[in-house]
Design a protein around this motif. Structure first.
Motif, PDB file in Angstrom:
ATOM      1  N   GLY A 123      12.069  -1.111 -19.741  1.00 53.07           N
ATOM      2  CA  GLY A 123      13.414  -0.764 -20.327  1.00 53.07           C
ATOM      3  C   GLY A 123      14.325   0.118 -19.451  1.00 53.07           C
ATOM      4  O   GLY A 123      13.758   0.900 -18.482  1.00 53.07           O
ATOM      5  N   TYR A 124      15.508   0.307 -19.719  1.00 51.44           N
ATOM      6  CA  TYR A 124      16.305   1.350 -19.104  1.00 51.44           C
ATOM      7  C   TYR A 124      15.807   2.586 -19.079  1.00 51.44           C
ATOM      8  O   TYR A 124      16.298   3.406 -18.180  1.00 51.44           O
TER       9      TYR A 124
ATOM     10  N   PRO B 239       0.763  -1.229  -0.109  1.00 57.78           N
ATOM     11  CA  PRO B 239      -0.022   0.032  -0.014  1.00 57.78           C
ATOM     12  C   PRO B 239       0.786   1.345   0.013  1.00 57.78           C
ATOM     13  O   PRO B 239       0.976   2.152   1.077  1.00 57.78           O
ATOM     14  N   SER B 240       1.849   1.490  -1.142  1.00 57.10           N
ATOM     15  CA  SER B 240       2.617   2.325  -1.083  1.00 57.10           C
ATOM     16  C   SER B 240       2.501   3.413  -2.447  1.00 57.10           C
ATOM     17  O   SER B 240       1.976   2.697  -3.558  1.00 57.10           O
ATOM     18  N   LEU B 241       2.882   4.536  -2.403  1.00 54.10           N
ATOM     19  CA  LEU B 241       2.294   5.401  -3.678  1.00 54.10           C
ATOM     20  C   LEU B 241       3.799   5.472  -4.305  1.00 54.10           C
ATOM     21  O   LEU B 241       4.037   6.295  -5.392  1.00 54.10           O
ATOM     22  N   GLY B 242       4.785   5.033  -3.721  1.00 55.64           N
ATOM     23  CA  GLY B 242       6.172   4.786  -4.550  1.00 55.64           C
ATOM     24  C   GLY B 242       6.171   3.775  -5.750  1.00 55.64           C
ATOM     25  O   GLY B 242       5.000   3.133  -5.837  1.00 55.64           O
ATOM     26  N   VAL B 243       7.153   3.720  -6.222  1.00 57.59           N
ATOM     27  CA  VAL B 243       7.221   3.015  -7.563  1.00 57.59           C
ATOM     28  C   VAL B 243       8.541   1.895  -7.323  1.00 57.59           C
ATOM     29  O   VAL B 243       9.591   2.253  -6.578  1.00 57.59           O
ATOM     30  N   THR B 244       8.510   0.619  -7.762  1.00 57.56           N
ATOM     31  CA  THR B 244       9.586  -0.296  -7.600  1.00 57.56           C
ATOM     32  C   THR B 244      10.530  -0.009  -9.022  1.00 57.56           C
ATOM     33  O   THR B 244      10.070  -0.642  -9.893  1.00 57.56           O
ATOM     34  N   LYS B 245      11.468   0.609  -8.822  1.00 55.09           N
ATOM     35  CA  LYS B 245      12.214   0.965 -10.073  1.00 55.09           C
ATOM     36  C   LYS B 245      12.915  -0.185 -10.529  1.00 55.09           C
ATOM     37  O   LYS B 245      12.883  -0.389 -12.027  1.00 55.09           O
ATOM     38  N   ASP B 246      13.322  -1.277  -9.745  1.00 54.71           N
ATOM     39  CA  ASP B 246      13.797  -2.680 -10.349  1.00 54.71           C
ATOM     40  C   ASP B 246      12.965  -2.903 -11.359  1.00 54.71           C
ATOM     41  O   ASP B 246      13.346  -3.654 -12.653  1.00 54.71           O
ATOM     42  N   PHE B 247      11.656  -3.331 -10.964  1.00 54.01           N
ATOM     43  CA  PHE B 247      10.600  -3.913 -11.639  1.00 54.01           C
ATOM     44  C   PHE B 247      10.451  -3.132 -13.056  1.00 54.01           C
ATOM     45  O   PHE B 247      10.267  -3.730 -14.124  1.00 54.01           O
ATOM     46  N   LEU B 248      10.290  -1.995 -12.691  1.00 58.10           N
ATOM     47  CA  LEU B 248       9.722  -0.889 -13.972  1.00 58.10           C
ATOM     48  C   LEU B 248      10.957  -1.094 -14.973  1.00 58.10           C
ATOM     49  O   LEU B 248      10.559  -0.974 -16.199  1.00 58.10           O
ATOM     50  N   VAL B 249      12.284  -1.132 -14.542  1.00 56.92           N
ATOM     51  CA  VAL B 249      13.343  -1.276 -15.430  1.00 56.92           C
ATOM     52  C   VAL B 249      13.158  -2.453 -16.291  1.00 56.92           C
ATOM     53  O   VAL B 249      13.334  -2.801 -17.393  1.00 56.92           O
ATOM     54  N   ALA B 250      12.955  -3.536 -15.520  1.00 56.72           N
ATOM     55  CA  ALA B 250      12.933  -5.079 -16.155  1.00 56.72           C
ATOM     56  C   ALA B 250      11.613  -4.978 -17.316  1.00 56.72           C
ATOM     57  O   ALA B 250      11.843  -5.743 -18.181  1.00 56.72           O
ATOM     58  N   PHE B 251      10.559  -4.186 -16.918  1.00 57.07           N
ATOM     59  CA  PHE B 251       9.562  -4.215 -17.828  1.00 57.07           C
ATOM     60  C   PHE B 251       9.356  -3.526 -18.889  1.00 57.07           C
ATOM     61  O   PHE B 251       9.249  -3.529 -19.907  1.00 57.07           O
TER      62      PHE B 251
END
Length: 276
Positions: A167-168, A153-165
């Protein structure tokens, strides 16, 4: 005071009594959440990891839109059905109530209220309010479905996963910029488009204005340009993410311009329009 009375009536007849249409963003959120959940589960299974995503990750995914259209005989461009449904769903919500209210009750209401400008301003505020409720419904529904799927329940983002999906390139997008292109700009543009559609429903006809709006969204899916404002609702085509993309600041300027023109021209149109 007259405008507030008009608005109260519009919110009751145009929003609350037609609230079933807000099922559109709810269904959209459900389908996008299920799709994203499958992607996350597949990613964790393939990488033997346990990345925990957030409700904002879910919403960013839901509002991503679609990649650039490229003519390639070896690539089947997917039909952006969910994006079409979400955007055109709001256009349908806006399409018919205002003009029908004017046709059926224009004489009584405008004569009693003695202010055509207030009546029109009420309709524009109703339009903006409807767009806001529509987007809030989409976000809240996405958050609820994300939590059911085990998201944080966070308004932050998961950069590692977003990069994987994604792209860089996503690493160059700050959190504030991501909120800008995925939340603020799409809402602003969609609302401005609805205001223009609202005006056209009186100048032309509701069916025609709805058809024109839908046609604009179809063109926006296959051709990215600033004069097709639907393109700005697709954050994957933002210059913050892709160098070929559109500047989101230009989108905000265009949204403001369209809104001012729609509201201002509407006031002039109704001040000189004969009451039916």
């Amino acid at each position: 005071m007259k405008m507030l009375k008009y608005l109260r009536r519009d919110l009751w007849l145009g929003t609350l009594k037609r609230s079933y249409l807000f099922l559109i963003p709810v269904v959209f959120a459900l389908l996008m959440s299920l799709q994203f959940s499958d992607i996350v589960n597949s990613f964790n299974e393939y990488n033997n990891s346990h990345i925990s995503v957030t409700i904002m990750d879910y919403y960013v995914f839901a509002m991503k839109g679609l990649d650039y259209y490229q003519i390639d005989p070896f690539y089947i461009y997917p039909l952006p059905l969910y994006w079409f449904t979400f955007q055109m769903g709001l256009s349908y919500f806006i399409a018919y109530y205002p003009e029908r209210d004017y046709s059926e009750n224009g004489v009584n209401i405008l004569v009693a209220g003695k202010s055509r400008a207030s009546w029109w301003i009420s309709k524009t505020v109703w339009c903006i309010s409807s767009a806001l409720i529509y987007y809030i419904a989409a976000f809240v529904s996405t958050a609820v479905f994300a939590l059911i799927q085990g998201a944080s329940p966070s308004l932050g983002v998961t950069k590692d996963f977003l990069v994987a999906f994604f792209g860089y390139n996503i690493t160059y997008v700050s959190y504030s910029d991501l909120i800008m292109i995925a939340v603020i700009v799409p809402f602003s543009i969609t609302t401005a488009i609805c205001l223009v559609q609202l005006l056209m429903s009186f100048v032309i006809a509701p069916v025609t204005s709805f058809a024109i709006t839908c046609g604009m969204y179809v063109l926006s899916a296959y051709y990215t340009s600033w004069f097709l404002p639907g393109s700005f609702t697709i954050w994957l085509r933002s210059s913050y993410f892709d160098a070929r993309g559109l500047n989101p600041m230009s989108g905000l300027v265009i949204a403001a311009f369209l809104a001012v023109i729609a509201v201002g021209y509407g006031v002039m149109h109704f001040n000189r329009k004969d009451i039916l």
